[in-house]
Write a protein that holds these residues in place. Structure first.
Motif, PDB file in Angstrom:
ATOM      1  N   ASN A  96      -4.438  22.450  10.088  1.00 32.88           N
ATOM      2  CA  ASN A  96      -3.209  21.794   9.649  1.00 32.88           C
ATOM      3  C   ASN A  96      -3.525  20.896   8.462  1.00 32.88           C
ATOM      4  O   ASN A  96      -4.660  20.428   8.318  1.00 32.88           O
ATOM      5  CB  ASN A  96      -2.616  20.943  10.782  1.00 32.88           C
ATOM      6  N   PRO A  97      -2.550  20.611   7.614  1.00 34.54           N
ATOM      7  CA  PRO A  97      -2.804  19.682   6.509  1.00 34.54           C
ATOM      8  C   PRO A  97      -3.343  18.353   7.040  1.00 34.54           C
ATOM      9  O   PRO A  97      -2.817  17.801   8.004  1.00 34.54           O
ATOM     10  CB  PRO A  97      -1.429  19.491   5.874  1.00 34.54           C
ATOM     11  N   GLY A  98      -4.415  17.884   6.429  1.00 35.18           N
ATOM     12  CA  GLY A  98      -5.011  16.611   6.814  1.00 35.18           C
ATOM     13  C   GLY A  98      -6.040  16.697   7.910  1.00 35.18           C
ATOM     14  O   GLY A  98      -6.764  15.746   8.159  1.00 35.18           O
ATOM     15  N   GLY A 101     -11.354  21.183   8.429  1.00 33.67           N
ATOM     16  CA  GLY A 101     -11.421  22.635   8.516  1.00 33.67           C
ATOM     17  C   GLY A 101     -10.810  23.317   7.314  1.00 33.67           C
ATOM     18  O   GLY A 101     -10.603  22.707   6.261  1.00 33.67           O
ATOM     19  N   ASN A 102     -10.509  24.584   7.489  1.00 35.22           N
ATOM     20  CA  ASN A 102     -10.028  25.437   6.407  1.00 35.22           C
ATOM     21  C   ASN A 102      -8.500  25.548   6.471  1.00 35.22           C
ATOM     22  O   ASN A 102      -7.966  26.230   7.346  1.00 35.22           O
ATOM     23  CB  ASN A 102     -10.681  26.817   6.531  1.00 35.22           C
ATOM     24  N   LEU A 103      -7.814  24.898   5.567  1.00 28.28           N
ATOM     25  CA  LEU A 103      -6.362  24.999   5.448  1.00 28.28           C
ATOM     26  C   LEU A 103      -6.078  26.259   4.636  1.00 28.28           C
ATOM     27  O   LEU A 103      -6.466  26.350   3.474  1.00 28.28           O
ATOM     28  CB  LEU A 103      -5.793  23.765   4.748  1.00 28.28           C
ATOM     29  N   VAL A 104      -5.414  27.247   5.263  1.00 30.63           N
ATOM     30  CA  VAL A 104      -5.192  28.545   4.618  1.00 30.63           C
ATOM     31  C   VAL A 104      -3.702  28.719   4.348  1.00 30.63           C
ATOM     32  O   VAL A 104      -2.883  28.643   5.267  1.00 30.63           O
ATOM     33  CB  VAL A 104      -5.706  29.713   5.489  1.00 30.63           C
ATOM     34  N   LEU A 105      -3.367  28.954   3.075  1.00 26.93           N
ATOM     35  CA  LEU A 105      -1.982  29.143   2.656  1.00 26.93           C
ATOM     36  C   LEU A 105      -1.832  30.525   2.029  1.00 26.93           C
ATOM     37  O   LEU A 105      -2.677  30.953   1.251  1.00 26.93           O
ATOM     38  CB  LEU A 105      -1.573  28.077   1.640  1.00 26.93           C
ATOM     39  N   TRP A 129       1.180  15.765   2.509  1.00 31.97           N
ATOM     40  CA  TRP A 129       1.764  16.017   3.819  1.00 31.97           C
ATOM     41  C   TRP A 129       2.118  14.693   4.459  1.00 31.97           C
ATOM     42  O   TRP A 129       1.607  13.646   4.070  1.00 31.97           O
ATOM     43  CB  TRP A 129       0.809  16.831   4.700  1.00 31.97           C
ATOM     44  N   PHE A 130       3.000  14.732   5.446  1.00 31.38           N
ATOM     45  CA  PHE A 130       3.364  13.518   6.166  1.00 31.38           C
ATOM     46  C   PHE A 130       2.446  13.392   7.370  1.00 31.38           C
ATOM     47  O   PHE A 130       2.368  14.285   8.206  1.00 31.38           O
ATOM     48  CB  PHE A 130       4.830  13.551   6.622  1.00 31.38           C
ATOM     49  N   ASP A 131       1.742  12.283   7.436  1.00 30.15           N
ATOM     50  CA  ASP A 131       0.834  12.014   8.543  1.00 30.15           C
ATOM     51  C   ASP A 131       1.584  11.172   9.571  1.00 30.15           C
ATOM     52  O   ASP A 131       1.829   9.985   9.355  1.00 30.15           O
ATOM     53  CB  ASP A 131      -0.407  11.278   8.034  1.00 30.15           C
TER      54      ASP A 131
END
Length: 191
Positions: A96-98, A101-105, A129-131
């Motif tokens: 997930n954003p933030g 790991g590997n954020l895959v889009l 992104w909103f945390d």
């Protein structure tokens, strides 16, 4: 002569129908973009996910910016075929954003990720992104470290990683050809 008039009328009706459908699809896409941006702003302001329309099975999760390419798109949750029609989307198998790991889009090569054909190593990429843990918008900056064309069965760059990474993937070659036998992968590391 009568057959020619009937044929002409049928061709005109078919042409008008196709033109009307194209106009409808274009208007629908424009409206979807407005609604997705509005949902992103509502999510940022409220701190909770907002769907762009009541029956949507997705919601905005991030904003992807590539300044050199003048690229600025809202990222949707879940890279399903239906979601990818409306924008780039996060693969469920990625971070997930933030999160570490590997954020895959993923995005379509004919639309959302078409500008990636001009990306080069060293280009900066920004994810916002909103945390919800801290109640505010966060930003992570990345630098492109590699651009590769790979076989669609080669998913090594999509695998989870211990180090933070951003991976963008689309079909290849770019353009409207019906064939896209390869995948175009951009990997970026946090700055």
């Amino acid at each position: 002569m009568k057959a020619l008039r009937v044929l002409s009328a049928l061709i005109l009706i078919a042409g008008a129908s196709l033109t009307g459908r194209a106009l409808y699809l274009h208007a629908k896409a424009e409206l979807a973009g407005v609604l997705i941006h509005r949902a992103w702003e509502q999510s940022v302001q409220s701190g909770t996910a907002h769907s762009p329309w009541p029956w949507a099975d997705t919601h905005p999760v991030a904003r992807l910016r590539i300044p050199r390419l003048d690229y600025d798109e809202i990222v949707l949750e879940g890279a399903t075929p239906r979601t990818l029609a409306f924008g780039p989307a996060r693969l469920f198998s990625g971070a997930n954003p933030g999160e570490p790991g590997n954020l895959v889009l993923a995005g379509h090569r004919t639309s959302w990720f078409l500008p990636l054909q001009a990306i080069v190593p060293g280009d900066p990429i920004r994810i916002e992104w909103f945390d919800s843990h801290i109640g505010r918008l966060r930003t992570r900056n990345y630098t492109v470290t590699m651009v590769r064309v790979v076989d669609p069965h080669d998913v090594t760059l999509l695998a989870p990683t211990e180090e933070d990474a951003l991976t963008l993937i689309t079909c290849y070659p770019f353009g409207h050809s019906p064939n896209s036998p390869q995948r175009y992968v951009v990997r970026a590391s946090p700055i």
